[in-house]
Design an enzyme around this catalytic site. Structure first.
Site, PDB file in Angstrom:
ATOM      1  CE  LYS A   1     -22.805  -9.777  33.577  1.00  0.00           C
ATOM      2  NZ  LYS A   1     -22.452 -10.886  32.677  1.00  0.00           N
TER       3      LYS A   1
ATOM      4  CE  LYS B   1     -15.242  -5.464  43.506  1.00  0.00           C
ATOM      5  NZ  LYS B   1     -14.846  -4.308  44.314  1.00  0.00           N
TER       6      LYS B   1
ATOM      7  CE  LYS C   1     -14.029 -11.028  27.712  1.00  0.00           C
ATOM      8  NZ  LYS C   1     -13.889 -12.332  28.397  1.00  0.00           N
TER       9      LYS C   1
END
Length: 334
Positions: A192, A195, A111
């Site tokens: 995966k 959204k 991230k």
């Protein structure tokens, strides 16, 4: 009865992956476990999220948890920030964890990659996650493979704290879901379903209408050899469809594959099964939107019940570390 705990970040619309990979199993756990489920809104603060959006997403998450079938008579549903012991215990655990442990967290590396600045909370949020778990003395935590490392940190911190200061925390075990635990993107089956990924045709939303589900499944990526067999490595797109049908019908992907010779027939049945699987969720969600005072009551009662468990755990940890207890006068005023 063993206790189970899990949480979900209010990061936007829930997906079919959230449902098959986690939420459906949460519903099952509430039948034979002392189950605690929370909307982990504090975790959302590790990103640059608009306050209005965070409030909306947090309420939306609570609505969805109820819509999928969680019953406040059988489990405790609450919002993380409504129970102040989460942040209080986090500091105690941050003083137990090491920088080296947090640097090894793969999700932080992923991230933070390519970003010029990174919030300190993104680095330390695995400790907050550990506090979420340890506060409730959870015996088991439902996790996917991408969260196993964080659970291992929680276990390590619990063991270290117990060894240094005396038995304080329950050391939790992983409860890993079975079939369809990892739902992949319909357009990019190597990653995966999420959204957060720009792939509108690859992601089925929890509240998608039947026609949208049918359209997305029809356009799902497969391959060119035309043979229906389950082979995750060689045929990832087809394997994902078989996983989805298996998850929706409580069968194995291998059992599902035996019934088909054509991709079109498989896609038709996948769309039908998923539409029917999510239909009651959509219906319950619509009803809940018309009764928001009920949702507020559920969250208020859930926070109170969570606090009853969390407060003694925090007090025991604080006492073990040598922190002064709250003076009796202040306790009486509370």
């Amino acid at each position: 009865m063993k206790r189970v705990l899990s949480g979900i970040t209010p990061s936007g619309d829930f997906t079919l992956g959230n449902y098959l990979g986690a939420l459906r199993h949460w519903v099952s756990f509430q039948e034979d476990h002392d189950a605690f489920y929370c909307v982990v809104d504090l975790h959302a603060l590790t990103t640059d999220i608009d306050p209005v959006v965070l409030r909306r997403n947090s309420l939306d998450a609570a609505l969805n948890l109820l819509a999928v079938g969680l019953d406040p008579r059988r489990c405790t549903i609450f919002v993380q920030s409504h129970v102040p012991e989460h942040t209080r215990l986090t500091w105690l655990l941050e003083c137990t964890a090491t920088m080296g442990e947090l640097r090894r967290m793969t999700q932080f590396k992923e991230k933070s990659h390519g970003q010029e600045t990174v919030r300190a909370g993104l680095f330390t949020y695995p400790v907050l996650m550990a506090a979420d778990i340890l506060l409730y003395r959870a015996d088991a935590v439902p996790v996917g493979e991408d969260q196993r490392q964080h659970l291992e940190l929680a276990r390590e911190l619990a063991l270290r704290f117990n060894n240094r200061y005396g038995e304080t925390f329950t050391v939790p075990e992983a409860a890993v879901p079975g079939a369809a635990a990892r739902v992949m993107d319909l357009q990019h089956p190597e990653r995966k379903m999420s959204k957060s990924v720009e792939s509108p045709l690859g992601t089925i939303g929890l509240l998608d209408p039947a026609e949208a589900i049918t359209r997305k499944v029809r356009k799902a990526v497969t391959d060119t050899d035309g043979e229906v067999r389950y082979d995750r490595a060689a045929k990832p797109g087809l394997a994902n469809l078989l996983d989805l049908l298996a998850g929706a019908t409580d069968r194995t992907p291998q059992e599902v594959a035996k019934g088909y010779t054509r991709y079109g027939d498989l896609k038709h049945d996948v769309a039908e099964a998923l539409s029917e699987l999510l239909r009651p969720v959509r219906e319950r969600r619509m009803a809940l939107e018309d009764d928001l005072p009920y949702v507020d009551t559920v969250l208020a009662e859930g926070a109170a019940a969570a606090h009853e468990v969390a407060a003694p755990t925090y007090a025991k940890a604080a006492d073990a570390l040598g922190l002064l207890p709250l003076p009796s006068l202040a306790r009486d005023e509370d």
